[in-house]
Design an enzyme around this catalytic site. Structure first.
Site, short mmCIF file in Angstrom:
data_model
loop_
_atom_site.label_atom_id
_atom_site.label_comp_id
_atom_site.label_asym_id
_atom_site.label_seq_id
_atom_site.Cartn_x
_atom_site.Cartn_y
_atom_site.Cartn_z
N CYS A 31 -3.07 -10.51 -16.76
CA CYS A 31 -2.39 -11.61 -17.45
C CYS A 31 -2.80 -12.88 -16.72
O CYS A 31 -3.66 -12.84 -15.84
CB CYS A 31 -0.87 -11.42 -17.51
SG CYS A 31 0.05 -11.67 -15.98
N HIS A 87 -3.32 3.11 1.07
CA HIS A 87 -1.97 3.16 1.62
C HIS A 87 -0.88 3.43 0.59
O HIS A 87 0.16 3.99 0.93
CB HIS A 87 -1.64 1.86 2.34
CG HIS A 87 -2.48 1.63 3.55
ND1 HIS A 87 -2.22 0.60 4.43
CD2 HIS A 87 -3.56 2.28 4.05
CE1 HIS A 87 -3.10 0.63 5.41
NE2 HIS A 87 -3.93 1.65 5.19
#
Length: 134
Positions: free
Chosen positions: A49, A82
């Site tokens: 966006c 992670h």
């Protein structure tokens, strides 16, 4: 632009839209992407966006989605290593096409590190209780 580029890189792409430059309600597209991830229709997703913020919030409303707003290849790598991110978000007004392609390449090539990160990812996938998912 990214969908076409991904196809040239040999990836299958299911473009959920929008398909023109008209203004849209980006949450609708974020919800569609989160749902596609939850149903197993897609393993990874790309959300875009203007700033990347709103679309990433919308995608993350689905607990199966772990959408990371990234701005470079390092944040893309860390989101996979992670956090086992399965959706990458970009701000179209904030990132150039070459940087987005580089970050997306790194995102798709980086495996989840597991180990000490797994417990945290389990908690991300179970936000109601904050407990580890079984």
């Amino acid at each position: 632009m990214l969908a076409e580029w991904l196809r040239t890189q040999g990836h299958a792409v299911d473009d959920l839209g929008p398909f023109d430059t008209a203004s849209v309600d980006y949450p609708d597209y974020g919800y569609k992407l989160g749902d596609a991830i939850a149903r197993g229709v897609a393993r990874f997703g790309v959300a875009v966006c203007g700033s990347g913020i709103g679309i990433s919030i919308a995608v993350n409303r689905n607990s199966a989605a772990r959408c990371a707003l990234v701005s470079d290849s390092l944040s893309a790598r860390l989101s996979r290593e992670h956090n086992d991110a399965n959706v990458i978000a970009f701000g179209a007004r904030l990132i150039g096409p070459d940087t987005a392609k580089d970050a997306l390449s790194v995102f798709l090539a980086t495996p989840f590190a597991g180990d000490r990160h797994q417990n945290r990812v389990n908690k991300l996938s179970n936000p109601v209780t904050g407990k580890e998912a079984a």
